[in-house]
Design an enzyme around this catalytic site. Structure first.
Site, PDB file in Angstrom:
ATOM      1  N   GLY A 146       0.815  -1.219   0.000  1.00  0.00           N
ATOM      2  CA  GLY A 146       0.000   0.000   0.000  1.00  0.00           C
ATOM      3  C   GLY A 146       0.842   1.259   0.000  1.00  0.00           C
ATOM      4  O   GLY A 146       0.547   2.221  -0.722  1.00  0.00           O
ATOM      5  N   CYS A 147       1.888   1.264   0.788  1.00  0.00           N
ATOM      6  CA  CYS A 147       2.761   2.440   0.878  1.00  0.00           C
ATOM      7  C   CYS A 147       3.500   2.679  -0.438  1.00  0.00           C
ATOM      8  O   CYS A 147       3.687   3.821  -0.852  1.00  0.00           O
ATOM      9  CB  CYS A 147       3.741   2.276   2.033  1.00  0.00           C
ATOM     10  SG  CYS A 147       2.905   2.134   3.635  1.00  0.00           S
ATOM     11  N   THR A 148       3.900   1.605  -1.087  1.00  0.00           N
ATOM     12  CA  THR A 148       4.577   1.725  -2.374  1.00  0.00           C
ATOM     13  C   THR A 148       3.618   2.285  -3.421  1.00  0.00           C
ATOM     14  O   THR A 148       3.962   3.203  -4.168  1.00  0.00           O
ATOM     15  CB  THR A 148       5.149   0.363  -2.819  1.00  0.00           C
ATOM     16  OG1 THR A 148       6.085  -0.084  -1.829  1.00  0.00           O
ATOM     17  CG2 THR A 148       5.836   0.463  -4.168  1.00  0.00           C
TER      18      THR A 148
END
Length: 154
Positions: A44-46
């Protein structure tokens, strides 16, 4: 824990990045997107960081600066930026002081286990240094586009 509310002055900060330091107050006079994310190189962060990076030219045309903040180290941020060709600044907040000042640090739950961590959230700071819009508990898909639209509406 404080929460940066719409209309209030955005809490100032200076954080190390893999390219030096970034200070919010030094950016006064231009819109700033401050987004908090849990951890470098997770799915998700990527996707979120790539989303903001893919629209970097559009944010620049709108005169905006985008800053991602997580508790990861400057070294991890550097590797993350290189690996995914990220163009956004990534601030290191290992003691989560900045996250706490924005209300982006709090209790979370995973599989019934409670713990404290970053609450994925985004703050749009207007040219006058005040919080213009807040996205609490962000859903990654389409988020960067939504933030860009909000900047254009300022």
């Amino acid at each position: 824990m404080t929460t940066a509310a719409i209309g209030s002055p955005a809490p100032d900060f200076t954080l190390p990045t893999d390219e030096g330091e970034i200070t919010l107050s030094a950016l006064k006079g231009r819109p700033v997107v401050v987004y908090f994310y849990p951890k470098d190189d997770t799915s998700g962060c990527t996707r979120e960081a790539i989303g903001f990076s893919c629209l970097a030219d559009e944010f620049e045309k709108a005169g905006a600066t985008v800053i991602g903040i997580s508790p990861d180290t400057v070294e991890k941020h550097g590797k993350f930026r290189v690996k995914h060709k990220l163009t956004v600044a990534l601030g290191s907040d290992p003691e989560h002081q900045v996250a706490e000042s924005y209300g982006a640090w709090g209790e979370k739950s995973l599989y019934g286990k409670k713990y404290f961590g970053i609450i994925r959230s985004t703050f749009l700071i207007a040219r006058d240094g005040k919080v213009a819009k807040v996205w609490p508990k962000v859903k990654v898909e389409g988020h960067a586009e939504e933030v860009l639209a909000a900047i254009k509406a300022l």
